[in-house]
Each structure stands twice: as C-alpha cells, then as structure tokens.
Design a protein around this motif. Sequence first.
Motif, PDB file in Angstrom:
ATOM      1  N   LEU A  29     -11.027   4.268  15.666  1.00  0.00           N
ATOM      2  CA  LEU A  29     -10.118   4.220  16.803  1.00  0.00           C
ATOM      3  C   LEU A  29      -9.548   2.823  16.972  1.00  0.00           C
ATOM      4  O   LEU A  29     -10.268   1.835  16.858  1.00  0.00           O
ATOM      5  CB  LEU A  29     -10.887   4.616  18.072  1.00  0.00           C
ATOM      6  N   VAL A  30      -8.257   2.752  17.260  1.00  0.00           N
ATOM      7  CA  VAL A  30      -7.610   1.507  17.657  1.00  0.00           C
ATOM      8  C   VAL A  30      -7.083   1.728  19.068  1.00  0.00           C
ATOM      9  O   VAL A  30      -6.348   2.683  19.318  1.00  0.00           O
ATOM     10  CB  VAL A  30      -6.434   1.143  16.719  1.00  0.00           C
ATOM     11  N   ILE A  31      -7.482   0.858  19.989  1.00  0.00           N
ATOM     12  CA  ILE A  31      -7.007   0.947  21.369  1.00  0.00           C
ATOM     13  C   ILE A  31      -6.031  -0.200  21.593  1.00  0.00           C
ATOM     14  O   ILE A  31      -6.382  -1.364  21.418  1.00  0.00           O
ATOM     15  CB  ILE A  31      -8.173   0.856  22.367  1.00  0.00           C
ATOM     16  N   VAL A  32      -4.813   0.125  21.981  1.00  0.00           N
ATOM     17  CA  VAL A  32      -3.765  -0.876  22.193  1.00  0.00           C
ATOM     18  C   VAL A  32      -3.660  -1.159  23.685  1.00  0.00           C
ATOM     19  O   VAL A  32      -3.603  -0.244  24.496  1.00  0.00           O
ATOM     20  CB  VAL A  32      -2.410  -0.374  21.645  1.00  0.00           C
ATOM     21  N   GLU A  33      -3.635  -2.438  24.020  1.00  0.00           N
ATOM     22  CA  GLU A  33      -3.499  -2.841  25.420  1.00  0.00           C
ATOM     23  C   GLU A  33      -2.067  -2.577  25.891  1.00  0.00           C
ATOM     24  O   GLU A  33      -1.127  -2.678  25.103  1.00  0.00           O
ATOM     25  CB  GLU A  33      -3.818  -4.330  25.572  1.00  0.00           C
ATOM     26  N   PRO A  34      -1.881  -2.275  27.189  1.00  0.00           N
ATOM     27  CA  PRO A  34      -0.515  -2.094  27.717  1.00  0.00           C
ATOM     28  C   PRO A  34       0.344  -3.326  27.446  1.00  0.00           C
ATOM     29  O   PRO A  34      -0.091  -4.450  27.660  1.00  0.00           O
ATOM     30  CB  PRO A  34      -0.742  -1.892  29.216  1.00  0.00           C
ATOM     31  N   GLY A  35       1.543  -3.107  26.935  1.00  0.00           N
ATOM     32  CA  GLY A  35       2.481  -4.173  26.652  1.00  0.00           C
ATOM     33  C   GLY A  35       2.303  -4.840  25.301  1.00  0.00           C
ATOM     34  O   GLY A  35       3.142  -5.633  24.884  1.00  0.00           O
ATOM     35  N   ALA A  36       1.230  -4.527  24.588  1.00  0.00           N
ATOM     36  CA  ALA A  36       0.979  -5.141  23.275  1.00  0.00           C
ATOM     37  C   ALA A  36       1.743  -4.384  22.196  1.00  0.00           C
ATOM     38  O   ALA A  36       2.005  -3.187  22.329  1.00  0.00           O
ATOM     39  CB  ALA A  36      -0.508  -5.115  22.955  1.00  0.00           C
ATOM     40  N   PRO A  37       2.099  -5.064  21.098  1.00  0.00           N
ATOM     41  CA  PRO A  37       2.757  -4.368  19.987  1.00  0.00           C
ATOM     42  C   PRO A  37       1.814  -3.345  19.357  1.00  0.00           C
ATOM     43  O   PRO A  37       0.609  -3.546  19.328  1.00  0.00           O
ATOM     44  CB  PRO A  37       3.086  -5.481  18.989  1.00  0.00           C
ATOM     45  N   SER A  38       2.365  -2.286  18.865  1.00  0.00           N
ATOM     46  CA  SER A  38       1.563  -1.229  18.258  1.00  0.00           C
ATOM     47  C   SER A  38       1.214  -1.569  16.813  1.00  0.00           C
ATOM     48  O   SER A  38       2.079  -1.994  16.053  1.00  0.00           O
ATOM     49  CB  SER A  38       2.326   0.090  18.279  1.00  0.00           C
ATOM     50  N   PRO A  39      -0.030  -1.350  16.415  1.00  0.00           N
ATOM     51  CA  PRO A  39      -0.388  -1.546  15.009  1.00  0.00           C
ATOM     52  C   PRO A  39       0.285  -0.514  14.108  1.00  0.00           C
ATOM     53  O   PRO A  39       0.319  -0.682  12.899  1.00  0.00           O
ATOM     54  CB  PRO A  39      -1.909  -1.402  14.997  1.00  0.00           C
ATOM     55  N   ALA A  40       0.845   0.525  14.692  1.00  0.00           N
ATOM     56  CA  ALA A  40       1.549   1.541  13.909  1.00  0.00           C
ATOM     57  C   ALA A  40       2.768   0.954  13.217  1.00  0.00           C
ATOM     58  O   ALA A  40       3.224   1.479  12.203  1.00  0.00           O
ATOM     59  CB  ALA A  40       1.959   2.707  14.804  1.00  0.00           C
ATOM     60  N   ASP A  41       3.285  -0.165  13.732  1.00  0.00           N
ATOM     61  CA  ASP A  41       4.451  -0.804  13.129  1.00  0.00           C
ATOM     62  C   ASP A  41       4.115  -1.497  11.817  1.00  0.00           C
ATOM     63  O   ASP A  41       5.002  -1.800  11.032  1.00  0.00           O
ATOM     64  CB  ASP A  41       5.055  -1.827  14.090  1.00  0.00           C
ATOM     65  N   ASP A  42       2.833  -1.773  11.578  1.00  0.00           N
ATOM     66  CA  ASP A  42       2.418  -2.541  10.400  1.00  0.00           C
ATOM     67  C   ASP A  42       1.585  -1.728   9.413  1.00  0.00           C
ATOM     68  O   ASP A  42       0.813  -2.299   8.650  1.00  0.00           O
ATOM     69  CB  ASP A  42       1.605  -3.764  10.847  1.00  0.00           C
ATOM     70  N   LEU A  43       1.716  -0.419   9.409  1.00  0.00           N
ATOM     71  CA  LEU A  43       0.926   0.403   8.501  1.00  0.00           C
ATOM     72  C   LEU A  43       1.420   0.257   7.066  1.00  0.00           C
ATOM     73  O   LEU A  43       2.600   0.030   6.827  1.00  0.00           O
ATOM     74  CB  LEU A  43       0.981   1.872   8.927  1.00  0.00           C
ATOM     75  N   SER A  44       0.505   0.423   6.123  1.00  0.00           N
ATOM     76  CA  SER A  44       0.871   0.290   4.710  1.00  0.00           C
ATOM     77  C   SER A  44       1.709   1.475   4.257  1.00  0.00           C
ATOM     78  O   SER A  44       1.781   2.513   4.915  1.00  0.00           O
ATOM     79  CB  SER A  44      -0.391   0.176   3.856  1.00  0.00           C
ATOM     80  N   ALA A  45       2.312   1.321   3.090  1.00  0.00           N
ATOM     81  CA  ALA A  45       3.209   2.353   2.552  1.00  0.00           C
ATOM     82  C   ALA A  45       2.469   3.642   2.220  1.00  0.00           C
ATOM     83  O   ALA A  45       3.076   4.707   2.192  1.00  0.00           O
ATOM     84  CB  ALA A  45       3.921   1.825   1.319  1.00  0.00           C
ATOM     85  N   ASP A  46       1.176   3.562   1.951  1.00  0.00           N
ATOM     86  CA  ASP A  46       0.429   4.774   1.610  1.00  0.00           C
ATOM     87  C   ASP A  46      -0.224   5.403   2.841  1.00  0.00           C
ATOM     88  O   ASP A  46      -1.150   6.187   2.730  1.00  0.00           O
ATOM     89  CB  ASP A  46      -0.611   4.487   0.524  1.00  0.00           C
ATOM     90  N   SER A  47       0.277   5.055   4.014  1.00  0.00           N
ATOM     91  CA  SER A  47      -0.205   5.633   5.262  1.00  0.00           C
ATOM     92  C   SER A  47       0.831   6.584   5.837  1.00  0.00           C
ATOM     93  O   SER A  47       2.026   6.362   5.705  1.00  0.00           O
ATOM     94  CB  SER A  47      -0.465   4.539   6.301  1.00  0.00           C
ATOM     95  N   VAL A  48       0.339   7.615   6.485  1.00  0.00           N
ATOM     96  CA  VAL A  48       1.198   8.570   7.179  1.00  0.00           C
ATOM     97  C   VAL A  48       0.895   8.443   8.661  1.00  0.00           C
ATOM     98  O   VAL A  48      -0.270   8.468   9.066  1.00  0.00           O
ATOM     99  CB  VAL A  48       0.924  10.011   6.699  1.00  0.00           C
ATOM    100  N   LEU A  49       1.932   8.275   9.473  1.00  0.00           N
ATOM    101  CA  LEU A  49       1.768   8.191  10.917  1.00  0.00           C
ATOM    102  C   LEU A  49       2.294   9.476  11.541  1.00  0.00           C
ATOM    103  O   LEU A  49       3.453   9.831  11.366  1.00  0.00           O
ATOM    104  CB  LEU A  49       2.527   6.989  11.485  1.00  0.00           C
TER     105      LEU A  49
END
Length: 127
Positions: A29-49
């Motif tokens: 699990l990744v918990i993102v704080e309110p207002g913080a950038p999402s780690p989903a923006d930096d996923l590798s090419a072999d990842s599916v979001l």
Amino acid sequence: MDLPQAPVSAEEAPEQSLVLDVDQDRLPLVIVEPGAPSPADDLSADSVLLELDDLLPDPDGEVVLFTGEDVSVNILTTETITEFGVAEEHVTATGVDVTGLNFYSFEGGLTVYSASDVLIINDPNIA
C-alpha cells in the motif's frame, strides 16, 4: 484475515507519501497525503495503472485480474481497503476459480483477485 494493527516496516518516501514495504501477509500500500504529488505519475513502463472506479465487477462485485509475469499492476483509489489476503476455496459468479489468489476488498463492496501482488495507491487527491 484482519488488517495488521500497525505496519511492520514503513519508510517516508519523497513527495510526502508513505510507502509500506510488506511481506506476503502484509498489504502492499502507498498512502498519499492530501495535496502531495501522486506516485502514479512516476510508474515504470512495465507497470499498469488501473483506477478502481474503472473496473467492471461481476454481479457479486468481484474482478479477476489476469496479468503477465513481467507486468506490475497498480490500483489507484480513494477507497479504504476492508480486507485482504489469499482467497480460500471460491469460484466467482463468472465461473473463475480464484482459490489461492491474492484478494483485496474495498469499502464500496468491490473485491479484486490477482495471481500476482497488486500495489494499492490510496490517493485522496484524485478526482
């Protein structure tokens, strides 16, 4: 399976998100704080979001993910996980035997099954 009382191994990651390094019996699990950038923006090419709201469940509210061995699956959501673990003997409404697969149940009633681990990104900033 009950959720653990507290994460065993947690480390502060950049961008104000919390990353939990977990064993097989712990929740990835990744918990993102309110207002913080999402780690989903930096996923590798072999990842599916996938966004949880985009998954189409069967009549019982279940989704089975079939993925390749070299692809990591990430689910982006604002919903809380209510249960997770390894499925006991169970066949979905569409006839898929999910016995022994990882499962993740969410507060909205959806349960996701997958043969491989799925990273859950709980981000309150998504629209």
